[in-house]
Design a protein around this motif. Structure first.
Motif, PDB file in Angstrom:
ATOM      1  N   TYR A  52       0.311  -1.211  -0.018  1.00  0.00           N
ATOM      2  CA  TYR A  52      -0.120   0.268  -0.001  1.00  0.00           C
ATOM      3  C   TYR A  52       1.212   1.220  -0.050  1.00  0.00           C
ATOM      4  CZ  TYR A  52       0.758  -0.348   5.021  1.00  0.00           C
ATOM      5  OH  TYR A  52       1.106   0.114   6.125  1.00  0.00           O
ATOM      6  N   ALA A  53       2.145   1.303  -0.429  1.00  0.00           N
ATOM      7  CA  ALA A  53       2.877   2.695  -0.691  1.00  0.00           C
ATOM      8  C   ALA A  53       2.704   3.374  -1.589  1.00  0.00           C
ATOM      9  CB  ALA A  53       4.188   1.876  -0.213  1.00  0.00           C
ATOM     10  N   VAL A  54       2.881   4.539  -1.324  1.00  0.00           N
ATOM     11  CA  VAL A  54       2.885   6.041  -2.310  1.00  0.00           C
ATOM     12  C   VAL A  54       3.819   5.703  -2.129  1.00  0.00           C
ATOM     13  CG1 VAL A  54       1.717   7.908  -2.762  1.00  0.00           C
ATOM     14  CG2 VAL A  54       0.493   6.124  -1.409  1.00  0.00           C
ATOM     15  N   PRO A  55       5.034   6.060  -3.846  1.00  0.00           N
ATOM     16  CA  PRO A  55       5.846   6.460  -4.148  1.00  0.00           C
ATOM     17  C   PRO A  55       6.126   7.868  -4.082  1.00  0.00           C
ATOM     18  CG  PRO A  55       4.723   5.824  -6.224  1.00  0.00           C
ATOM     19  CD  PRO A  55       3.915   5.896  -4.866  1.00  0.00           C
ATOM     20  N   PHE A  56       5.711   8.902  -2.722  1.00  0.00           N
ATOM     21  CA  PHE A  56       6.020  10.138  -2.839  1.00  0.00           C
ATOM     22  C   PHE A  56       7.515  10.279  -2.937  1.00  0.00           C
ATOM     23  CE2 PHE A  56       1.813  10.969  -1.143  1.00  0.00           C
ATOM     24  CZ  PHE A  56       1.238  11.811  -1.694  1.00  0.00           C
ATOM     25  N   VAL A  58       0.548  -8.219  -4.845  1.00  0.00           N
ATOM     26  CA  VAL A  58      -0.883  -7.266  -5.249  1.00  0.00           C
ATOM     27  C   VAL A  58      -0.716  -5.837  -4.391  1.00  0.00           C
ATOM     28  CG1 VAL A  58      -3.343  -7.077  -3.972  1.00  0.00           C
ATOM     29  CG2 VAL A  58      -2.539  -9.621  -4.951  1.00  0.00           C
ATOM     30  N   LYS A  59      -1.568  -4.198  -5.299  1.00  0.00           N
ATOM     31  CA  LYS A  59      -1.614  -3.146  -5.148  1.00  0.00           C
ATOM     32  C   LYS A  59      -3.056  -3.743  -4.152  1.00  0.00           C
ATOM     33  CE  LYS A  59       0.404   0.613  -4.360  1.00  0.00           C
ATOM     34  NZ  LYS A  59       1.983   0.923  -3.653  1.00  0.00           N
ATOM     35  N   SER A  60      -2.800  -2.485  -3.345  1.00  0.00           N
ATOM     36  CA  SER A  60      -3.991  -2.336  -2.520  1.00  0.00           C
ATOM     37  C   SER A  60      -4.353  -1.765  -1.601  1.00  0.00           C
ATOM     38  CB  SER A  60      -5.108  -3.888  -2.322  1.00  0.00           C
ATOM     39  OG  SER A  60      -6.614  -4.129  -1.875  1.00  0.00           O
ATOM     40  N   CYS A  66      -2.196  -1.654 -13.846  1.00  0.00           N
ATOM     41  CA  CYS A  66      -3.288  -0.875 -12.484  1.00  0.00           C
ATOM     42  C   CYS A  66      -3.174  -0.010 -10.810  1.00  0.00           C
ATOM     43  CB  CYS A  66      -4.889  -1.182 -12.422  1.00  0.00           C
ATOM     44  SG  CYS A  66      -5.608  -1.346 -14.061  1.00  0.00           S
ATOM     45  N   ALA A  67      -2.165  -0.417 -10.748  1.00  0.00           N
ATOM     46  CA  ALA A  67      -1.571   0.154  -9.957  1.00  0.00           C
ATOM     47  C   ALA A  67      -1.025   1.448 -10.084  1.00  0.00           C
ATOM     48  CB  ALA A  67      -0.181  -0.784  -8.878  1.00  0.00           C
ATOM     49  N   ARG A  68      -0.991   1.829 -11.628  1.00  0.00           N
ATOM     50  CA  ARG A  68      -0.556   3.526 -11.306  1.00  0.00           C
ATOM     51  C   ARG A  68      -1.274   4.120 -11.452  1.00  0.00           C
ATOM     52  NH1 ARG A  68       2.225   2.705 -17.454  1.00  0.00           N
ATOM     53  NH2 ARG A  68       4.027   0.407 -17.193  1.00  0.00           N
ATOM     54  N   GLY A  69      -3.140   3.558 -11.986  1.00  0.00           N
ATOM     55  CA  GLY A  69      -4.269   4.940 -10.914  1.00  0.00           C
ATOM     56  C   GLY A  69      -4.401   4.234 -10.016  1.00  0.00           C
ATOM     57  N   MET A  70      -3.721   3.392  -8.899  1.00  0.00           N
ATOM     58  CA  MET A  70      -4.275   3.553  -7.862  1.00  0.00           C
ATOM     59  C   MET A  70      -3.376   4.394  -7.288  1.00  0.00           C
ATOM     60  SD  MET A  70      -5.854   0.189  -6.326  1.00  0.00           S
ATOM     61  CE  MET A  70      -4.125  -0.731  -7.315  1.00  0.00           C
ATOM     62  N   GLU A  71      -2.224   4.479  -6.937  1.00  0.00           N
ATOM     63  CA  GLU A  71      -1.080   5.799  -6.379  1.00  0.00           C
ATOM     64  C   GLU A  71      -1.028   7.016  -7.050  1.00  0.00           C
ATOM     65  OE1 GLU A  71       2.524   1.784  -6.835  1.00  0.00           O
ATOM     66  OE2 GLU A  71       3.312   3.898  -7.793  1.00  0.00           O
ATOM     67  N   MET A  72      -1.588   7.220  -8.100  1.00  0.00           N
ATOM     68  CA  MET A  72      -2.003   8.622  -8.391  1.00  0.00           C
ATOM     69  C   MET A  72      -2.481   8.632  -8.278  1.00  0.00           C
ATOM     70  SD  MET A  72      -0.529   8.562 -12.620  1.00  0.00           S
ATOM     71  CE  MET A  72      -1.416   7.166 -13.585  1.00  0.00           C
TER      72      MET A  72
END
Length: 239
Positions: free
Chosen positions: A104-108, A150-152, A207-213
């Motif tokens: 669930y990390a965000v690449p900030f 899994v991205k969630s 689709c993790a790209r959309g979740m992270e953005m």
């Protein structure tokens, strides 16, 4: 089930406490166990020292990242900050082999000098790196080819992830994405344990790209609601 949570920040603590409440055995991973236990001041987000949290949650065991990952039966939750996640996880790749990793990390990136800054209550809004043509979730999967990523959890505050009914009675949507159907099912099963009923499988890990953005939109909604830090709300996909 014995589940590993990697990280000791506020989000990781939400999962640790909830998993213990649900009756799971929890092992917690940190970079440096003695250093983590020696801290006496709150962290950068104001969370009290982890030693105090452990005293309040005696069922959790603190280990190194590698030892925690190795101890997990089959499920690991990644709460390592996005900037350091790939390096930290790559270093324990053998311990993660064959397991499902929910990320669930965000690449900030916090230290940056944008030409047109977005002011926030805590300073300049961090930028996302990678963005658009890659994602942190995909980078982790490439670094860990023997692990099912899994991205969630990433589109909500983790306090809401573990207690969906705290917002709108739970009538909002959680997302999963990944390249392994069995791993996504594990993530979905855990979300159902947490109380989620509306879980949308977005498809492959790209689709993790959309979740992270979405992270920036999440912040903007929070600001619009007058919630300066985090955000106590959910999003609903209306079909």
């Amino acid at each position: 089930m014995k589940i590993a949570v990697l990280g000791t920040g506020g989000g990781a603590r939400c999962h640790i406490a909830k998993l213990l409440e649900l009756g799971h055995e929890v092992v917690v991973g940190t970079r440096d166990v003695p250093a983590t236990l020696a801290r006496t001041e709150p962290d950068m987000m104001g969370n009290p020292p982890f030693k105090q949290f452990l005293a309040d949650h005696p069922g959790a065991t603190l280990l190194s990242f590698g030892d925690a990952a190795a101890a997990a039966d089959e499920l690991v939750i990644n709460g390592i900050d996005g900037h350091n996640a790939v390096a930290a996880l790559s270093a324990v790749a053998d311990a993660l082999a064959g397991k499902t990793l929910i990320d669930y990390a965000v690449p900030f990136v916090y230290q940056h000098q944008p030409e047109h800054p977005w002011p926030t209550p805590w300073g300049i809004m961090p930028k996302l790196e990678p963005v658009d043509t890659d994602s942190l979730g995909e980078q982790i999967q490439r670094a860990l080819p023997r692990t099912k990523v899994v991205k969630s959890f990433v589109t909500q505050e983790q306090s809401t992830v573990v207690a969906p009914a705290s917002v709108g009675g739970g009538d909002h949507t959680m997302f999963v994405a990944g390249d392994h159907a069995d791993a996504k099912q594990q993530a979905t099963d855990l979300l159902k344990e947490y109380g989620w009923s509306d879980i949308l499988d977005l498809g492959p890990l790209v689709c993790a790209r959309g979740m992270e953005m979405y992270a920036h939109m999440h912040s903007a909604i929070g600001f619009g609601l007058g919630q300066q830090f985090g955000g106590h709300f959910g999003i609903k996909v209306v079909r």
